[in-house]
Design an enzyme around this catalytic site. Structure first.
Site, PDB file in Angstrom:
ATOM      1  N   ASP A  57       0.698  80.788-107.626  1.00 44.98           N
ATOM      2  CA  ASP A  57       0.340  79.788-106.634  1.00 44.98           C
ATOM      3  C   ASP A  57       0.727  80.323-105.266  1.00 44.98           C
ATOM      4  OD1 ASP A  57      -0.630  76.786-106.577  1.00 44.98           O
ATOM      5  OD2 ASP A  57       0.834  77.060-104.977  1.00 44.98           O
ATOM      6  N   ARG A  91       0.854  75.181-121.143  1.00 42.61           N
ATOM      7  CA  ARG A  91       1.695  74.688-120.053  1.00 42.61           C
ATOM      8  C   ARG A  91       2.602  73.539-120.467  1.00 42.61           C
ATOM      9  NH1 ARG A  91       0.836  73.714-114.965  1.00 42.61           N
ATOM     10  NH2 ARG A  91       2.657  72.431-115.299  1.00 42.61           N
ATOM     11  N   TYR A 132       1.749  73.834 -95.310  1.00 38.79           N
ATOM     12  CA  TYR A 132       2.507  73.080 -96.331  1.00 38.79           C
ATOM     13  C   TYR A 132       3.984  72.982 -95.941  1.00 38.79           C
ATOM     14  CZ  TYR A 132      -1.332  72.872 -99.708  1.00 38.79           C
ATOM     15  OH  TYR A 132      -2.517  72.599-100.340  1.00 38.79           O
ATOM     16  N   ARG A 173      -9.691  79.069-109.508  1.00 42.06           N
ATOM     17  CA  ARG A 173      -9.106  78.075-110.421  1.00 42.06           C
ATOM     18  C   ARG A 173      -9.760  78.086-111.805  1.00 42.06           C
ATOM     19  NH1 ARG A 173      -6.293  73.784-107.762  1.00 42.06           N
ATOM     20  NH2 ARG A 173      -5.039  74.883-106.248  1.00 42.06           N
TER      21      ARG A 173
HETATM   22  O1  CP3 Z   1      -7.565  80.414-111.620  1.00 36.85           O
HETATM   23  C1  CP3 Z   1      -6.847  80.387-110.581  1.00 36.85           C
HETATM   24  O2  CP3 Z   1      -7.368  80.334-109.464  1.00 36.85           O
HETATM   25  C2  CP3 Z   1      -5.355  80.448-110.851  1.00 36.85           C
HETATM   26  C3  CP3 Z   1      -4.418  80.723-109.804  1.00 36.85           C
HETATM   27  C4  CP3 Z   1      -4.244  79.758-108.643  1.00 36.85           C
HETATM   28  C5  CP3 Z   1      -3.547  78.523-108.655  1.00 36.85           C
HETATM   29  N1  CP3 Z   1      -3.402  78.095-107.383  1.00 36.85           N
HETATM   30  C6  CP3 Z   1      -3.048  77.854-109.836  1.00 36.85           C
HETATM   31  C7  CP3 Z   1      -2.751  76.413-109.765  1.00 36.85           C
HETATM   32  C8  CP3 Z   1      -4.581  80.022-107.330  1.00 36.85           C
HETATM   33  C9  CP3 Z   1      -5.389  81.183-106.784  1.00 36.85           C
HETATM   34  C10 CP3 Z   1      -4.017  78.964-106.547  1.00 36.85           C
HETATM   35  C11 CP3 Z   1      -4.064  78.965-105.095  1.00 36.85           C
HETATM   36  C12 CP3 Z   1      -3.747  77.744-104.380  1.00 36.85           C
HETATM   37  N2  CP3 Z   1      -2.748  76.862-104.599  1.00 36.85           N
HETATM   38  C13 CP3 Z   1      -4.419  77.364-103.220  1.00 36.85           C
HETATM   39  C14 CP3 Z   1      -5.551  78.113-102.603  1.00 36.85           C
HETATM   40  C15 CP3 Z   1      -6.806  77.876-103.357  1.00 36.85           C
HETATM   41  C16 CP3 Z   1      -7.461  76.580-103.090  1.00 36.85           C
HETATM   42  O3  CP3 Z   1      -7.498  75.762-104.031  1.00 36.85           O
HETATM   43  O4  CP3 Z   1      -7.920  76.371-101.986  1.00 36.85           O
HETATM   44  C17 CP3 Z   1      -3.831  76.179-102.750  1.00 36.85           C
HETATM   45  C18 CP3 Z   1      -4.256  75.371-101.555  1.00 36.85           C
HETATM   46  C19 CP3 Z   1      -2.754  75.883-103.637  1.00 36.85           C
HETATM   47  C20 CP3 Z   1      -1.797  74.763-103.555  1.00 36.85           C
HETATM   48  C21 CP3 Z   1      -1.922  73.929-104.765  1.00 36.85           C
HETATM   49  N3  CP3 Z   1      -1.364  74.268-105.975  1.00 36.85           N
HETATM   50  C22 CP3 Z   1      -2.635  72.714-104.937  1.00 36.85           C
HETATM   51  C23 CP3 Z   1      -3.372  71.976-103.848  1.00 36.85           C
HETATM   52  C24 CP3 Z   1      -2.513  72.336-106.283  1.00 36.85           C
HETATM   53  C25 CP3 Z   1      -3.152  71.163-107.002  1.00 36.85           C
HETATM   54  C26 CP3 Z   1      -2.198  70.079-107.328  1.00 36.85           C
HETATM   55  C27 CP3 Z   1      -2.796  69.141-108.365  1.00 36.85           C
HETATM   56  O5  CP3 Z   1      -2.132  68.931-109.383  1.00 36.85           O
HETATM   57  O6  CP3 Z   1      -3.905  68.657-108.172  1.00 36.85           O
HETATM   58  C28 CP3 Z   1      -1.719  73.317-106.900  1.00 36.85           C
HETATM   59  C29 CP3 Z   1      -1.333  73.376-108.322  1.00 36.85           C
HETATM   60  C30 CP3 Z   1      -1.987  74.425-109.115  1.00 36.85           C
HETATM   61  N4  CP3 Z   1      -2.142  75.733-108.748  1.00 36.85           N
HETATM   62  C31 CP3 Z   1      -2.503  74.255-110.420  1.00 36.85           C
HETATM   63  C32 CP3 Z   1      -2.978  75.507-110.837  1.00 36.85           C
HETATM   64  C33 CP3 Z   1      -3.570  75.861-112.157  1.00 36.85           C
HETATM   65  C34 CP3 Z   1      -2.471  72.955-111.215  1.00 36.85           C
HETATM   66  C35 CP3 Z   1      -1.102  72.836-111.815  1.00 36.85           C
HETATM   67  C36 CP3 Z   1      -1.094  72.077-113.125  1.00 36.85           C
HETATM   68  O7  CP3 Z   1      -1.782  72.480-114.057  1.00 36.85           O
HETATM   69  O8  CP3 Z   1      -0.333  71.098-113.186  1.00 36.85           O
END
Ligand code: CP3
Length: 400
Positions: A108, A72, A186, A59
């Protein structure tokens, strides 16, 4: 194990390398603009390097960066993930700012599901939410067929990776996808869940349905992952974030075969395969058995202990406690040095956090932490093999 004995030996043989397109970054050394000899890749392969420690952060792209929030603005998360120039820009942002040693593809774990046609959104502050949870036999029968249309629909991913590696140059791009358990959870729960009860109940109640769903996710995510590698990613990470909620027995009975099938989608290609989950101290050897070549470790277990559990020969990644992003420099640097010292027990160690960067992190703290790590001498990886003895591709491919 076949091994090229010249001093220029890389761990993969010509056969697997030739499966990558001619212009793939892994087919050229850094001097020629590629990633084949990048220290991070060498460490993932358990090869000796004199370079300072290698580091990237899960992340690292995201809300901790003002330039991310600006890029974004007005675009929904999953739409952003399917916009190639935006993906390339966002992936490169933390590499430029923090000087981390790898980019992680901005996407994602639910992007493949969206590409396959399922109605899923990422709700800010919550996470992925599916319109129609998948719980019954009829739900599973109704999943989209994964035919050649999927390959066409993956075009934005291939394009995004190609643009990103052009942007990153000699810095390796790590491709990734979600593992069958975490993605399926999920889908079954319909959204984020604390204990994944419905998913774990489905496994026990209807193992036949669970197996069909997990196999569907493995096929889908495997094709998403392979597309990233062929388009230019130099390593991959399989995220099974929530698999720590399973016992080893249940993991081996219901999950490992699906994770292995997924990793098998890239096992013929000469890319390191990192496998990570949260709270998986009890599962590390099993996750390695699933076909990983590197095991990602969270901050709940010391790296040298993880190395003992894994046995000799397995490079590791991790595991700075994200809490030190919110302390003074003293405790943060002490934690970084302690993680480096413990990681030296492995044949290769790439520094990361024990889980993702929290959105409220001060970006300057991350930049300073990377600089601090890069000031440290090359760790003496005690388990590292001399270059000529590093694991060869045939052993890798045999896992496929
Ligand atoms: O730098 C990176 O790691 C970028 C790529 C990345 C994202 N998600 C971007 C993202 C990666 C590798 C993920 C994987 C991901 N997504 C996982 C596995 C990693 C982990 O955290 O354990 C999981 C469980 C997800 C599912 C997911 N997507 C969640 C739980 C969330 C958070 C929701 C929130 O708003 O709190 C996301 C959204 C997400 N994925 C964001 C990013 C940058 C935030 C989106 C935003 O900016 O609004």
């Amino acid at each position: 194990m076949e091994q090229n004995s010249t001093s220029e030996a890389t761990f993969h043989d010509a056969t697997s390398e030739s499966l990558l397109p001619q212009d793939h970054p892994l087919r050229r050394a850094g001097a020629a603009g590629g990633t084949a000899d990048a220290p991070l890749i060498r460490r993932y392969r358990g090869q000796v390097t004199d370079a300072p420690p290698s580091v990237w952060f899960m992340r690292q792209a995201g809300r901790s960066l003002p330039e991310y929030r600006a890029a974004r603005e007005g675009t929904a998360m999953l739409d952003a993930c399917l916009t190639p120039d935006l993906v390339a820009e966002i992936t490169a942002q933390p590499v430029r700012r923090h000087r981390v040693d790898a980019g992680i593809f901005f996407s994602d774990i639910v992007v493949p599901a969206r590409i396959a046609g399922l109605a899923v959104e990422i709700v800010p502050g919550r996470g992925p939410v599916f319109d129609h949870p998948v719980r019954t036999e009829a739900d599973i029968d109704a999943l989209p067929v994964l035919d050649e249309h999927l390959d066409a629909a993956l075009a934005p991913i291939r394009e995004a990776v190609a643009l990103t590696v052009g942007e990153l140059g000699t810095t390796p791009l790590i491709g990734f996808c979600g593992a069958p358990f975490t993605v399926a959870s999920y889908m079954v729960e319909g959204g984020p869940s604390r204990d994944h009860l419905r998913t774990r109940a489905l496994m026990r109640d209807r193992p036949d349905l669970w197996a069909r769903l997990a196999a569907w996710v493995a096929e889908l995510s495997g094709r998403f992952l392979r597309a990233q590698v062929l388009a230019g990613a130099s390593a991959v990470q399989l995220f099974d974030s929530w698999v720590g909620s399973l016992s080893e027995e249940i993991y081996r009975e219901h999950v490992i075969d699906h994770s292995r099938a997924l990793l098998g989608a890239v096992a013929d290609l000469p890319v390191p395969r990192v496998h990570f989950g949260v709270g998986t101290g009890h599962l590390l050897p099993a996750m390695h058995d699933a076909g990983a070549t590197v095991v990602g470790v969270d901050h709940r277990i010391r790296l040298d202990h993880a190395v003992d559990l894994l046995g000799p020969g397995v490079p590791v990644q991790g595991n700075i406690d994200p809490a030190v992003l919110f302390t003074g420099a003293g405790p943060r640097e002490a934690e970084a040095l302690s993680v480096l010292a413990a990681g030296a027990a492995a044949p290769g160690h790439v520094v990361n956090l024990g889980h993702g960067v929290p959105p409220e992190t001060d970006a300057a703290v991350l930049t300073d932490l990377v600089a601090f790590l890069h000031e440290q001498p090359a760790p003496r990886a005690t388990g590292a093999l001399p270059v000529a003895d590093a694991p060869a591709a045939p052993a890798e491919a045999a896992r496929a």
